[in-house]
Design an enzyme around this catalytic site. Sequence first.
Site, PDB file in Angstrom:
ATOM      1  N   HIS A 197      -3.081 -30.012  12.504  1.00  0.00           N
ATOM      2  CA  HIS A 197      -2.262 -30.677  13.529  1.00  0.00           C
ATOM      3  C   HIS A 197      -2.515 -30.119  14.926  1.00  0.00           C
ATOM      4  O   HIS A 197      -2.135 -30.738  15.909  1.00  0.00           O
ATOM      5  CB  HIS A 197      -0.773 -30.680  13.154  1.00  0.00           C
ATOM      6  CG  HIS A 197      -0.027 -29.411  13.394  1.00  0.00           C
ATOM      7  ND1 HIS A 197       0.159 -28.451  12.422  1.00  0.00           N
ATOM      8  CD2 HIS A 197       0.607 -28.943  14.496  1.00  0.00           C
ATOM      9  CE1 HIS A 197       0.888 -27.458  12.913  1.00  0.00           C
ATOM     10  NE2 HIS A 197       1.162 -27.729  14.175  1.00  0.00           N
ATOM     11  N   ASP A 255      -3.035 -27.977   5.960  1.00  0.00           N
ATOM     12  CA  ASP A 255      -2.984 -28.110   7.421  1.00  0.00           C
ATOM     13  C   ASP A 255      -3.970 -27.142   8.089  1.00  0.00           C
ATOM     14  O   ASP A 255      -3.572 -26.176   8.730  1.00  0.00           O
ATOM     15  CB  ASP A 255      -1.547 -27.854   7.904  1.00  0.00           C
ATOM     16  CG  ASP A 255      -1.329 -28.366   9.326  1.00  0.00           C
ATOM     17  OD1 ASP A 255      -2.327 -28.712   9.991  1.00  0.00           O
ATOM     18  OD2 ASP A 255      -0.174 -28.400   9.767  1.00  0.00           O
ATOM     19  N   SER A 263       1.590 -22.297  15.624  1.00  0.00           N
ATOM     20  CA  SER A 263       0.765 -23.167  14.783  1.00  0.00           C
ATOM     21  C   SER A 263      -0.688 -22.743  14.865  1.00  0.00           C
ATOM     22  O   SER A 263      -1.235 -22.604  15.964  1.00  0.00           O
ATOM     23  CB  SER A 263       0.879 -24.623  15.253  1.00  0.00           C
ATOM     24  OG  SER A 263       2.112 -25.154  14.872  1.00  0.00           O
TER      25      SER A 263
END
Lengths: 708, 708
Positions: B78, B215, B644
């Site tokens: 992402h 991810d 992230s």
Amino acid sequence: MKKTLFALFMLIQMNYANEGMWLIEQLQALNLPQAGLEISIEDIYNRDTPCLLDAIVNLGGATAEFVSSEGLLLTNHHVAYGGVQRASVQGVDYLTDGFLARSKAEELPAPGSYVRVILEIRDVTTEILESIGNVKDLVERNRLIKYAIKILEDTIEAEDIDIEVKIASMYNGEQYILYKYKRFDDLRIVYMPPLSIGNYGADIDNWMWPRHTGDFAFLRVYMTPTGKGGEYSPDNIPYKPEKWLKIASTDLRDGDFTFIIGYPGRTNRNRTSPAIKYHLNEIYPGNIVRYENTIRILDETAAQYPEAAIKVAGMRKGRSNYHKKTLGIISGMKAADFLAGQIALERELQEFILSQRKFRKKYAHIFADIQKQFEYISQTLDHDRTLALFDYDAGIIPAAAKKILYTVLEREKPEADRNPEFSETEIKRTSSRIKYRYLSFFEPADKELLKHAFMVVLRLDSTQRIAGLEFLRNQNLDQYSEELYSETKMKDPDFVRSMFFMTSEELEALNDPIIQLLQKLYQEDEDRRVREERFKAELGELRRKYMTVLSAYKGFNVYPNANGTVRLTYGPVAGYSPRDAVYYKPFTTLSGVIAKDTGEPPFDMPVELRKLGEEKIYGQWFNPEMDDVPVAFTHQCDITNGNSGSPVLNAKGELLGIAFDGNYEALLSDWQYNPDIQRAISVDIRYVMFVTEQYAGAEYLLEEMGIK
Amino acid sequence: MKKTLFALFMLIQMNYANEGMWLIEQLQALNLPQAGLEISIEDIYNRDTPCLLDAIVNLGGATAEFVSSEGLLLTNHHVAYGGVQRASVQGVDYLTDGFLARSKAEELPAPGSYVRVILEIRDVTTEILESIGNVKDLVERNRLIKYAIKILEDTIEAEDIDIEVKIASMYNGEQYILYKYKRFDDLRIVYMPPLSIGNYGADIDNWMWPRHTGDFAFLRVYMTPTGKGGEYSPDNIPYKPEKWLKIASTDLRDGDFTFIIGYPGRTNRNRTSPAIKYHLNEIYPGNIVRYENTIRILDETAAQYPEAAIKVAGMRKGRSNYHKKTLGIISGMKAADFLAGQIALERELQEFILSQRKFRKKYAHIFADIQKQFEYISQTLDHDRTLALFDYDAGIIPAAAKKILYTVLEREKPEADRNPEFSETEIKRTSSRIKYRYLSFFEPADKELLKHAFMVVLRLDSTQRIAGLEFLRNQNLDQYSEELYSETKMKDPDFVRSMFFMTSEELEALNDPIIQLLQKLYQEDEDRRVREERFKAELGELRRKYMTVLSAYKGFNVYPNANGTVRLTYGPVAGYSPRDAVYYKPFTTLSGVIAKDTGEPPFDMPVELRKLGEEKIYGQWFNPEMDDVPVAFTHQCDITNGNSGSPVLNAKGELLGIAFDGNYEALLSDWQYNPDIQRAISVDIRYVMFVTEQYAGAEYLLEEMGIK
């Protein structure tokens, strides 16, 4: 035939830990002491001295247990529900508010509720099977067996007014066991917690774990001063059971041995793929539509007429329960790839049959033959299940009218042609109980249910039409339904009761339009009954063959499918993993009840109960390790509907809790048991005692149960 | 001032295990060896030799890490998303299908993506605070500080073309730390798994545990042949980092020590009740409405124009992510009774202040003063947040127009009045990146977003109206929006870039209707900025006082709120109990990915991946105890957005996984850390390697990472 059965018994071994709803006669073969039982099998059941089985009763199809010498009974809130609903019709809503009798004098009759205490269990296979002589036709054999059963039942029931006998077929007619009961119809409500405890979570949490429902109620069994069962009378006195259960006082832990004795209603274990397919594709989807329509109609009525809500509550709850259950079974079948698994097994079995000389000749076609039976019964499925609507979902008056009409017509048949289900004893029982059904009667709901049934009839495909109801096409259904209900004489339950004893001429002379409506169905419904008896007889024989092959191939443990007779199941307290990375622990707590509390139904715990939890006023009913009151627990026991209210017992036979549900994964257990994910859910006796003592303030009940 | 700070440092102690997003300078005080760290603090960071920090980079606000000597980067799917979306606009949908370069020559430029490698970290508090001299006005002080920061940043950035400097304020201006970076704008896509792995579960599973999302993505950093950062060029060569991470080869277990280094973006820890109330009642509900409108408009556009879907995907994903996050924060605040808890704490603190002579005089009114600040800023809230729509949610062209107009006007102000945010370096950066923003430009979506903003403007209460936009009341909004977009010259990104360097006369002469629209907002937006700067300055000072009192009262550990600077957090692998009787284990597995597979997005795992799992073709990437490939894990680390892509490291500093999310309960962690239920969620490096090797067949990447 007995020989096959005994051969099967010798094969008892555990394929699946804790699978099995065992007959009382089978307990010696189970090695329960090794599993953890510390009392003897004789302590559970023997013919001569008081034993646990004397304390465990059948309560209108479900289960309850004595917990005092004065006939005090524990069961589920949802089992007591119907009686309390019927006691509430006078404008007081005991369901919502709960009810506590402060003394025996205050105890409230629970209309329509009854219990059966077991007096005797006896194998009657030889007597019953003698009746068939040399008859080969399967349908005729079944009729002869039914008849022999009825004769024997009636003979014993004639001994006394409170005796009830049920002879049950086990293993598709391989064995017949007689259960002799003493029946009590005077049950009274002692303590019913409010809905916000007893049905906390309602439909949302139904069939779910983690669970926080206080699903219990106290009732009391009354007898006549001379010790007979029977209907309510102010002169009656509390029943003195032979045996009552002791409340367990030790802390229940993960892994502890538990067992359950109760009355599981019906299972479909060891079924073949055509039966699975038939349910998955036809029966269940059809039932779901039927339940949804009934629920919708009842909800619409309750929304329009506030006074209807309490009247239709029982029917709605039942339909809603089966609705969720059916959805769960379907999703369980799909998740487990159940049909594919059974098809694969049958492929193996077919090879096995062909490879074994002793099976090849007699069994080579069983799967094809079973398949044919389902094809045969499927041809008229829509027609037949629409006729069956009038047994229940089309409303209370049409169902009563159908019962009355059939009773009257059967009674006038020659003895040899009569359906044994319509014996005089049975007619008396049915007619005397019709008044309880009428306590739930609410005319606008009944009318809408019937009108909806008419619409289902009119939507039938041309190959499935009900000839006798074709006249509906020319009717204005609204107007016709109005007329039926304005002209019928069947709104008075006393009169309805008397109708069971009319001759067909007398019935005819009433000119009752609802009786006349049901007359139009009669012949087609009789044809349906004949068709289904043929199907059942043929299938029963094929299933016996299937079980013989299956047992030979797998050598697995054998117990008969549940059929409303008393059974024992056992297994440890255990959590489970419903999906990747998730583990459900086997205990819930009062803190968990509080965490779910939103203040809005169905998660609206009583404020006083919340306060007890927040202030940790637990009495003695907490687990020190948790520092909390245990509310419910899961264990590896094999139960189904009918086990509701069953006692959960520890190794010493003391009461740990009351079984009331299974987890969602256990819905498939009616078909297949899986010890990894299927769990019984029981309310912890400590929560029962905590609520009764600390919340309801009914210390005197605890004293009665021998708790200081 | 520094004195207070050091006093705070000495108080470091653990109130909450594993709370804290620690500055690199604070690591020595944390006693990491006791927690489980087996390498030295110098191995994590030192000024002289290669250390872990050299391997961990800021990737456009998020985090990434080098895993080979040739500039190979790992980050989240992402995080790489935007670059891959922008690389896909030519008709090939690399987002949905994934992308694998079989050799460096095939690697695909990721437009608009860039990384920053840390060169130096330095405390510049003294230098910065010198600038304020004797100025007392808080707003003016802030302006002087901003100015001093800009001067220092610009001076150092002048050293080389790829140098970027950020001076960050810690503890509400108590400390200033300078971060000197080397910036690389040539990033290329090496391996991007398909959406059905990298975004498996999508919005449904976002912020949820148990989680099964792969991810991750591999990128590569390129530099010029002479070793400089900079834009894409075919002549560029792979960057040689000082340090890269080793893939952990041991099995990760429950309770194992882990730590994360990354770039958390923003937290609101230790806020007072007026701030909580303001967000709970005003900011968050307003944001939710704004996100929902933007999402709806983008969805409607994508439904109408299939080619729009990929263009608006990034904006939609961002808004959808914040939408779910905001809902989660609100429900977290309510579940934790967060506001009531803070109010109770403030009551205690007020008593404490009044009881302490040294605090009484200076601090007695801080809570009342903070309350006043929020009352002040609330007065114009609807007006101000509607103006802020034009920064992003009103469309790409209006946002660009606003930026250009403000840049041009700021540049013409006298030096002393200029907003330091509009420095020449900054303008150059912004203008050169505008082309990436335009890769997501889709005219019908932009037009609808602007029209919607107009409607929000027109619905404002009479006290909140934007005077400059009152003319909209006399416009046909459809027609006006059409005209704006048909007449604007701002559809060409090259021309838009050039507009940043126009004079105000040149801009005026364009007669561009969207520039003219934004001119009408200018003065009111300037007023808003002044108002907010006053608010921030006053509040900053009050917050410093609050922290002084709070630290004195509680003696708890102190770390500055997240602000996009590099931080370390640590804690064990741990599951958690989200509710009564439920326990979430810390690991998910490939079997769990398969169990969620429905074949329909977002649970449509690739068939080949499913097959690998079903046939247990795991390569070396399985955990023998599980007999499965671990997919994701939860641990007690304290992270937020910006983390992230951060590396999760073991006691030896080896790569265990990549942080990518928190659980739903952790959404409140932006405000308050709770070690019982808040967890970081990371993708297990074994799943990354399994997918890369067994599914994608990119063995050469594993070789490059030194895995035989």
